[in-house]
Design a protein around this motif. Structure first.
Motif, PDB file in Angstrom:
ATOM      1  N   UNK A  82       0.782  -1.085   0.076  1.00  0.00           N
ATOM      2  CA  UNK A  82       0.200  -0.205   0.216  1.00  0.00           C
ATOM      3  C   UNK A  82       0.665   1.378   0.060  1.00  0.00           C
ATOM      4  N   UNK A  83       0.412   2.687  -0.882  1.00  0.00           N
ATOM      5  CA  UNK A  83       0.981   3.525  -0.568  1.00  0.00           C
ATOM      6  C   UNK A  83      -0.065   4.062  -0.860  1.00  0.00           C
ATOM      7  N   UNK A  84       0.414   5.794   0.119  1.00  0.00           N
ATOM      8  CA  UNK A  84      -0.267   7.081  -0.206  1.00  0.00           C
ATOM      9  C   UNK A  84       0.708   7.774  -0.140  1.00  0.00           C
ATOM     10  N   UNK A  85       0.180   9.225  -1.804  1.00  0.00           N
ATOM     11  CA  UNK A  85       0.831  10.662  -1.781  1.00  0.00           C
ATOM     12  C   UNK A  85      -0.121  11.547  -1.145  1.00  0.00           C
ATOM     13  N   UNK A  86       0.895  12.652  -0.754  1.00  0.00           N
ATOM     14  CA  UNK A  86       0.153  13.787   0.155  1.00  0.00           C
ATOM     15  C   UNK A  86       1.118  15.301  -0.263  1.00  0.00           C
ATOM     16  N   UNK A  87       0.583  16.005  -0.710  1.00  0.00           N
ATOM     17  CA  UNK A  87       1.269  17.545  -1.077  1.00  0.00           C
ATOM     18  C   UNK A  87       0.501  18.047  -0.095  1.00  0.00           C
ATOM     19  N   UNK A 103      -3.318   6.017   4.831  1.00  0.00           N
ATOM     20  CA  UNK A 103      -3.394   7.517   4.189  1.00  0.00           C
ATOM     21  C   UNK A 103      -2.505   8.252   4.764  1.00  0.00           C
ATOM     22  N   UNK A 104      -2.183   9.183   3.975  1.00  0.00           N
ATOM     23  CA  UNK A 104      -1.595  10.094   4.414  1.00  0.00           C
ATOM     24  C   UNK A 104      -1.611  11.315   4.448  1.00  0.00           C
ATOM     25  N   UNK A 105      -1.714  12.426   4.988  1.00  0.00           N
ATOM     26  CA  UNK A 105      -2.236  13.714   4.784  1.00  0.00           C
ATOM     27  C   UNK A 105      -1.265  14.830   5.541  1.00  0.00           C
ATOM     28  N   UNK A 106      -0.548  15.643   4.476  1.00  0.00           N
ATOM     29  CA  UNK A 106      -0.049  16.751   4.629  1.00  0.00           C
ATOM     30  C   UNK A 106      -0.112  18.137   4.811  1.00  0.00           C
ATOM     31  N   UNK A 107       0.025  19.139   4.785  1.00  0.00           N
ATOM     32  CA  UNK A 107      -0.670  20.101   4.797  1.00  0.00           C
ATOM     33  C   UNK A 107       0.753  21.035   6.164  1.00  0.00           C
TER      34      UNK A 107
END
Length: 217
Positions: A82-87, A103-107
């Motif tokens: 599994x992977x999750x991309x955020x920017x 799940x990944x989130x970046x802010x």
């Protein structure tokens, strides 16, 4: 494992054409939809970080050609990985795990009118946000909820169905789930990882642009 890079540096150091040459044709077409240079660089670096993760696992870079998409548009690889991309505003990250969900989130924090986001939070979450004059609590809950949505494969329309609990817990539609979250800093960004695996602080690696430019070399 979380790999991350600085897209603001890539905008200054390398052309988007040079970066696109490292990606499969399908990803190149998607990248060309972005009109702003930073947006295009963020998309491309996200895919290159996924390629970097594949290589770190001893897998082939050509697997980038085999990405599949769920109905909601979320990309995934065949198999268990599994992977999750955020920017966000130049910070680009890719979370990788041998099993999902993930799940990944970046802010990167910015000044906002929090009242515009009232409908996104439960009453308990909103009370905590309102009790904090800064935006720290707002971004804590926002990144956590976004990470959960990504792990679930849900869209933003389900924000109210997610309740972020204490001690890294998550409730979905009023029921405690097996998901867990972990909040952390990533450069200038606030970030959160959601997974069903026992939650420990993730291993984080900053990846230099030069390493991404030599993928497959």
């Amino acid at each position: 494992m979380i790999f991350w890079a600085d897209a603001t540096r890539s905008v200054k150091k390398v052309s988007i054409e040079a970066l696109l040459s490292l990606l499969p044709a399908e990803a190149q077409l998607r990248a060309k939809r972005y009109r702003q240079p930073l947006d295009a660089h963020q998309f491309v670096l996200g895919r290159l970080l996924l390629g970097y993760a594949l290589q770190q696992e001893g897998r082939a870079l050509r697997e980038l050609q085999d990405l599949q998409y769920e109905a909601a548009g979320k990309p995934y690889l065949k198999g268990d990985a599994a992977f999750s991309i955020a920017h966000s505003r130049g910070v680009v990250a890719c979370a990788w795990a041998r099993t999902g969900p993930l799940g990944l989130d970046v802010e990167v924090p910015r000044s906002i009118d929090r009242q515009h986001f009232r409908h996104c939070f439960t009453d308990l979450e909103w009370a905590a946000i309102q009790a904090d004059a800064s935006l720290t609590t707002f971004y804590h809950y926002w990144t956590a909820k976004e990470a959960v949505l990504k792990a679930q494969g849900w869209g933003l329309g389900h924000l109210q169905a997610v309740q972020i609990e204490a001690q890294q817990g998550v409730s979905l539609e009023g029921t405690i789930s097996q998901l867990a979250w972990h909040a952390f800093a990533l450069g200038a960004a606030r970030a959160c990882l959601c997974t069903a695996q026992p939650m420990v602080p993730p291993v984080i690696q900053a990846v230099e642009l030069e390493a991404l430019l030599h993928l497959g070399a």
